[in-house]
Design an enzyme around this catalytic site. Structure first.
Site: not given
Ligand code: TYM
Length: 340
Positions: A118, A202, A205
């Site tokens: 990032k 991947k 968004k």
């Molecule tokens: P975030 O908001 O980027 O994504 C949310 C969840 O979606 C999954 N994900 C995907 N899974 C499969 N294929 C994809 N292309 C894909 N894009 C996103 C992510 O793996 C995630 O599970 N850091 C985390 C948010 C967070 C969190 C936490 C998660 C903050 N605190 C505590 C678990 C526990 C994040 O940025 O996810």
């Protein structure tokens, strides 16, 4: 205390930054619903404090927060079964996050691949919050003594860091069982949904073209169009799973089909062995519309009543706080903060 608190408690979160994609749905939300309906106490969060590690227009953040709640509910999260809330409203996350900033080492943060991706060449100019982000994520999980963390593949390293932070805290303060070692739960056919235009990237968004992702707000016509135009290759579908090796786009479309239809890639290959794309892609488009359109329609319906969404969040925050605050109090006692 430890035993009761350490039994099968799920925590996971999603950032309200921009729209949600089918990657978030298949890799995360759909699996959250499965765990809610199994024998877990489940806590699902809209991690708004994580969202602001990169700039968010305040009105957009409010909208994305409510829309994510609508997506959770439209997908099957039941606010009476799961705790559903936004992170900023339970201050124990930020408070434990600070303690963990003092436990985690700079060297550990420097190894986080997501930060490197990032920040890119711009590492000096990104926010300090983006760098410290994984330590707040550890606090999100551990403030509930959560034991299971369903996530997509891209979050694995962050959950492993959470385990390291828990272990170092327990060791430094000589409280061997205080924080549990949470398990990342990364399973099913869609732990890494790829971009529809380039199967080596991947689905996210923030990709450049809207055609490379399915948004959870896309209507039926757009979902069908995106799948019909998705990149594939010149070969028909193989006879065996091994035949997908070296064919990233084909593998991705098969995995998406498997996840949407609650089956395995093996079963999809068995059904479509030798099929041409002209047969498989329309079948995939129909399946995706059948599964995703009801969710996007329900999200739109829920979004017409933002006050109701806010009431759900307020109730969820109270329930979350009731678990988090005693764990924070105990943590502060362990650390040596004088409390009143
Ligand atoms: P975030 O908001 O980027 O994504 C949310 C969840 O979606 C999954 N994900 C995907 N899974 C499969 N294929 C994809 N292309 C894909 N894009 C996103 C992510 O793996 C995630 O599970 N850091 C985390 C948010 C967070 C969190 C936490 C998660 C903050 N605190 C505590 C678990 C526990 C994040 O940025 O996810």
């Amino acid at each position: 205390m430890a035993d009761a608190a350490h039994t099968r408690r799920v925590f996971s979160g999603i950032k309200p930054s921009g729209g949600l994609t089918m990657g978030n749905y298949l890799g995360a939300i759909k699996r959250f619903v499965e765990m809610q309906n199994a024998d877990y106490q489940s806590i699902y969060c809209v991690v708004d404090m994580h969202a602001i590690t990169v700039w968010q227009e305040p009105d957009d953040l409010r909208h994305a927060t409510r829309e994510l709640v609508a997506a959770y509910i439209a997908s099957g999260i039941d606010p009476d079964k799961s705790i559903l809330f936004n992170q900023s409203q339970v201050s124990a996350h930020a408070e434990l996050g600070w303690v963990f900033n003092c436990v985690a080492r700079v060297g550990w943060m420097n190894r986080m691949t997501q930060f490197k991706d990032k920040a890119g060449k711009n590492a000096e100019a990104v926010s300090l919050g983006l760098y410290a982000y994984p330590s707040l994520m550890a606090a999100d999980i551990l403030i509930y003594h959560a034991t299971h963390v369903p996530v997509g593949e891209d979050q694995k390293q962050h959950v492993e860091l959470t385990r390291d932070i828990a272990a170092k805290f327990n060791h430094d303060f000589k409280v061997p069982d205080f924080f549990p070692q949470p398990e990342p739960i990364i399973d099913g056919p869609a732990t890494r949904v790829m971009n529809l235009r380039d199967g080596t990237k991947k689905m996210s968004k923030s990709g450049q073209s809207d055609m490379e992702r399915i948004n959870m707000t896309d209507d039926a016509a757009l979902i069908a169009k995106k799948f019909k135009k998705a990149k594939s290759d010149a070969e028909p579908l193989p006879e065996t799973l091994a035949g997908l090796a070296g064919r990233p786009e084909a593998k991705n479309l098969v995995e998406i089909y498997a996840a949407l239809s609650d089956t395995t890639p093996e079963a999809v290959i068995a059904e479509f062995a030798g099929a041409q794309w002209g047969r498989f892609k329309p079948a995939l488009a129909d399946l995706a519309v059948a599964k995703l359109e009801p969710i996007s329609l329900e999200m739109a319906r829920l979004m017409q009543d933002p006050a109701e969404i806010d009431r759900i969040l307020a109730k969820g925050a109270d329930k979350a706080n009731a678990i988090a605050q005693p764990i924070l109090d105990k943590t502060y006692d362990i650390v040596g903060f004088v409390r009143h």
